[in-house]
Design a protein around this motif. Structure first.
Motif, PDB file in Angstrom:
ATOM      1  N   GLU A   1       0.202  -1.151  -0.246  1.00 38.58           N
ATOM      2  CA  GLU A   1      -0.077   0.194   0.215  1.00 38.58           C
ATOM      3  C   GLU A   1       0.831   1.295   0.237  1.00 38.58           C
ATOM      4  O   GLU A   1       2.063   1.207   0.566  1.00 38.58           O
ATOM      5  CB  GLU A   1      -1.119   0.469   1.134  1.00 38.58           C
ATOM      6  CG  GLU A   1      -1.630  -0.762   1.346  1.00 38.58           C
ATOM      7  CD  GLU A   1      -1.071  -2.050   2.022  1.00 38.58           C
ATOM      8  OE1 GLU A   1      -2.185  -2.498   3.053  1.00 38.58           O
ATOM      9  OE2 GLU A   1       0.145  -2.514   2.266  1.00 38.58           O
TER      10      GLU A   1
ATOM     11  N   CYS B   1      -2.567   0.397  -4.085  1.00 40.12           N
ATOM     12  CA  CYS B   1      -2.296  -1.422  -3.798  1.00 40.12           C
ATOM     13  C   CYS B   1      -1.823  -2.051  -4.401  1.00 40.12           C
ATOM     14  O   CYS B   1      -2.245  -2.207  -5.953  1.00 40.12           O
ATOM     15  CB  CYS B   1      -3.288  -1.838  -2.803  1.00 40.12           C
ATOM     16  SG  CYS B   1      -2.689  -3.558  -2.647  1.00 40.12           S
TER      17      CYS B   1
ATOM     18  N   TRP C   1      -9.965  -3.046   0.269  1.00 36.79           N
ATOM     19  CA  TRP C   1      -9.698  -3.357   1.531  1.00 36.79           C
ATOM     20  C   TRP C   1     -10.298  -3.028   2.524  1.00 36.79           C
ATOM     21  O   TRP C   1     -11.528  -2.471   2.691  1.00 36.79           O
ATOM     22  CB  TRP C   1      -9.515  -0.914   0.293  1.00 36.79           C
ATOM     23  CG  TRP C   1      -8.828  -0.808  -0.061  1.00 36.79           C
ATOM     24  CD1 TRP C   1      -9.107  -0.502  -1.376  1.00 36.79           C
ATOM     25  CD2 TRP C   1      -7.350  -0.599   0.178  1.00 36.79           C
ATOM     26  NE1 TRP C   1      -8.360   0.228  -2.117  1.00 36.79           N
ATOM     27  CE2 TRP C   1      -6.945   0.022  -1.261  1.00 36.79           C
ATOM     28  CE3 TRP C   1      -6.209   0.213   1.113  1.00 36.79           C
ATOM     29  CZ2 TRP C   1      -5.710   0.753  -1.565  1.00 36.79           C
ATOM     30  CZ3 TRP C   1      -5.470   0.512   0.461  1.00 36.79           C
ATOM     31  CH2 TRP C   1      -5.125   0.766  -0.863  1.00 36.79           C
TER      32      TRP C   1
ATOM     33  N   ARG D   1      -9.502  -1.314   7.279  1.00 34.75           N
ATOM     34  CA  ARG D   1      -9.151  -0.009   8.069  1.00 34.75           C
ATOM     35  C   ARG D   1      -9.555  -0.794   9.284  1.00 34.75           C
ATOM     36  O   ARG D   1     -10.190  -1.787   9.920  1.00 34.75           O
ATOM     37  CB  ARG D   1      -9.385   0.574   7.428  1.00 34.75           C
ATOM     38  CG  ARG D   1     -11.036   2.006   8.114  1.00 34.75           C
ATOM     39  CD  ARG D   1     -11.615   2.991   7.862  1.00 34.75           C
ATOM     40  NE  ARG D   1     -12.892   2.615   7.894  1.00 34.75           N
ATOM     41  CZ  ARG D   1     -12.939   4.251   7.670  1.00 34.75           C
ATOM     42  NH1 ARG D   1     -12.684   5.669   7.296  1.00 34.75           N
ATOM     43  NH2 ARG D   1     -15.088   4.330   8.725  1.00 34.75           N
TER      44      ARG D   1
ATOM     45  N   CYS E   1     -14.133  -3.834  -2.077  1.00 31.84           N
ATOM     46  CA  CYS E   1     -13.152  -4.349  -2.509  1.00 31.84           C
ATOM     47  C   CYS E   1     -13.888  -4.919  -4.132  1.00 31.84           C
ATOM     48  O   CYS E   1     -15.212  -4.530  -4.212  1.00 31.84           O
ATOM     49  CB  CYS E   1     -13.364  -6.062  -2.112  1.00 31.84           C
ATOM     50  SG  CYS E   1     -15.342  -6.959  -2.166  1.00 31.84           S
TER      51      CYS E   1
ATOM     52  N   ILE F   1     -13.619   2.532  -5.171  1.00 29.34           N
ATOM     53  CA  ILE F   1     -12.853   1.651  -5.436  1.00 29.34           C
ATOM     54  C   ILE F   1     -12.415   1.516  -7.374  1.00 29.34           C
ATOM     55  O   ILE F   1     -13.162   1.403  -7.982  1.00 29.34           O
ATOM     56  CB  ILE F   1     -12.913   0.390  -4.734  1.00 29.34           C
ATOM     57  CG1 ILE F   1     -11.776  -0.438  -4.630  1.00 29.34           C
ATOM     58  CG2 ILE F   1     -13.921   0.137  -5.708  1.00 29.34           C
ATOM     59  CD1 ILE F   1     -11.786  -2.075  -4.174  1.00 29.34           C
TER      60      ILE F   1
ATOM     61  N   LEU G   1      -8.230   3.625  -4.031  1.00 29.57           N
ATOM     62  CA  LEU G   1      -9.575   4.238  -2.613  1.00 29.57           C
ATOM     63  C   LEU G   1      -8.940   4.802  -2.981  1.00 29.57           C
ATOM     64  O   LEU G   1      -8.075   5.557  -2.355  1.00 29.57           O
ATOM     65  CB  LEU G   1      -8.965   2.924  -1.317  1.00 29.57           C
ATOM     66  CG  LEU G   1     -10.135   3.499  -0.843  1.00 29.57           C
ATOM     67  CD1 LEU G   1     -11.764   3.185  -1.351  1.00 29.57           C
ATOM     68  CD2 LEU G   1     -10.252   2.889   0.709  1.00 29.57           C
TER      69      LEU G   1
ATOM     70  N   TYR H   1      -4.591   1.840   6.560  1.00 30.55           N
ATOM     71  CA  TYR H   1      -5.755   1.241   5.541  1.00 30.55           C
ATOM     72  C   TYR H   1      -4.958  -0.125   4.924  1.00 30.55           C
ATOM     73  O   TYR H   1      -3.725   0.087   4.604  1.00 30.55           O
ATOM     74  CB  TYR H   1      -6.026   2.058   4.503  1.00 30.55           C
ATOM     75  CG  TYR H   1      -7.101   3.633   5.282  1.00 30.55           C
ATOM     76  CD1 TYR H   1      -7.248   4.249   5.714  1.00 30.55           C
ATOM     77  CD2 TYR H   1      -8.736   3.059   4.928  1.00 30.55           C
ATOM     78  CE1 TYR H   1      -7.869   5.220   5.874  1.00 30.55           C
ATOM     79  CE2 TYR H   1      -9.251   4.210   4.655  1.00 30.55           C
ATOM     80  CZ  TYR H   1      -9.192   4.909   5.709  1.00 30.55           C
ATOM     81  OH  TYR H   1      -9.946   6.031   6.477  1.00 30.55           O
ATOM     82  N   TYR H   2      -5.516  -1.499   4.871  1.00 32.51           N
ATOM     83  CA  TYR H   2      -4.679  -2.406   4.742  1.00 32.51           C
ATOM     84  C   TYR H   2      -5.421  -2.780   3.526  1.00 32.51           C
ATOM     85  O   TYR H   2      -6.790  -2.779   3.158  1.00 32.51           O
ATOM     86  CB  TYR H   2      -4.378  -3.263   5.463  1.00 32.51           C
ATOM     87  CG  TYR H   2      -4.664  -2.987   6.836  1.00 32.51           C
ATOM     88  CD1 TYR H   2      -5.209  -2.421   8.572  1.00 32.51           C
ATOM     89  CD2 TYR H   2      -3.091  -3.100   7.301  1.00 32.51           C
ATOM     90  CE1 TYR H   2      -4.338  -2.599   9.827  1.00 32.51           C
ATOM     91  CE2 TYR H   2      -2.541  -3.011   8.442  1.00 32.51           C
ATOM     92  CZ  TYR H   2      -3.181  -2.171   9.269  1.00 32.51           C
ATOM     93  OH  TYR H   2      -2.455  -2.620  10.354  1.00 32.51           O
ATOM     94  N   CYS H   3      -4.818  -3.066   2.161  1.00 32.40           N
ATOM     95  CA  CYS H   3      -5.201  -4.367   1.512  1.00 32.40           C
ATOM     96  C   CYS H   3      -4.648  -5.871   1.022  1.00 32.40           C
ATOM     97  O   CYS H   3      -4.120  -6.041   1.952  1.00 32.40           O
ATOM     98  CB  CYS H   3      -4.036  -4.081   0.030  1.00 32.40           C
ATOM     99  SG  CYS H   3      -4.719  -4.436  -1.782  1.00 32.40           S
TER     100      CYS H   3
ATOM    101  N   TRP I   1      -1.630  -9.753   3.386  1.00 32.78           N
ATOM    102  CA  TRP I   1      -1.769  -8.660   3.563  1.00 32.78           C
ATOM    103  C   TRP I   1      -1.257  -7.687   3.309  1.00 32.78           C
ATOM    104  O   TRP I   1      -0.119  -8.584   3.192  1.00 32.78           O
ATOM    105  CB  TRP I   1      -2.649  -9.036   5.200  1.00 32.78           C
ATOM    106  CG  TRP I   1      -3.814  -9.127   5.889  1.00 32.78           C
ATOM    107  CD1 TRP I   1      -4.072 -10.371   6.652  1.00 32.78           C
ATOM    108  CD2 TRP I   1      -5.289  -8.802   5.800  1.00 32.78           C
ATOM    109  NE1 TRP I   1      -5.391 -10.458   6.934  1.00 32.78           N
ATOM    110  CE2 TRP I   1      -6.287  -9.214   6.463  1.00 32.78           C
ATOM    111  CE3 TRP I   1      -5.773  -7.242   5.359  1.00 32.78           C
ATOM    112  CZ2 TRP I   1      -6.962  -8.952   7.256  1.00 32.78           C
ATOM    113  CZ3 TRP I   1      -6.581  -6.686   5.598  1.00 32.78           C
ATOM    114  CH2 TRP I   1      -6.838  -7.194   6.838  1.00 32.78           C
TER     115      TRP I   1
END
Length: 127
Positions: free
Chosen positions: A6, A22, A36, A38, A50, A70, A81, A94-96, A117
């Motif tokens: 990310e 990402c 994504w 969070r 997603c 997205i 995002l 914020y995670y992919c 992740w």
């Protein structure tokens, strides 16, 4: 080997917009649903949006669809995002994430079921 990286986070003022990226490597699309999550300070991780199926349909968590968008670049394997009108409550990491098992709206609820992740990118909304 699958890798999700990310970028794009930072300190932003309320009302501004931000575009997170990402970059996915080793992921065979459309076999994985990618999107994504969070996690705000002191809160559980929550799904945001997603690409939830092999047709490329997008799915958003409740209340997210109006300010979150997205999108993706299939050529370069990047998922974006975009967040509009940022609020202090959007402050989070914020995670992919990617999953070969879960899809659609169900993907957004299965943070403990992702296959891969990224390390996350911090977004801080403050004046």
């Amino acid at each position: 080997q699958v890798q999700l990286v990310e970028s794009g986070g930072g300190l932003v003022q309320p009302g501004s917009s931000l575009n997170l990226s990402c970059t996915a490597s080793g992921v065979t699309w459309p076999h994985y649903a990618i999107g994504w999550f969070r996690q705000a300070p002191g809160k559980e991780r929550e799904g945001v949006a997603c690409f939830g199926d092999s047709s490329g349909n997008t799915y958003y968590a409740d209340s997210m669809e109006d300010r979150f968008t997205i999108s993706r670049d299939l050529t370069n394997y990047v998922v974006y995002l975009q967040i509009h009108n940022l609020r202090p409550e959007d402050t989070a990491v914020y995670y992919c994430a990617a999953s070969a098992k879960y899809s659609g709206y169900y993907w957004l609820t299965k943070s403990n079921g992702m296959d891969y992740w990224g390390k996350g990118t911090l977004v801080t909304v403050s004046s």
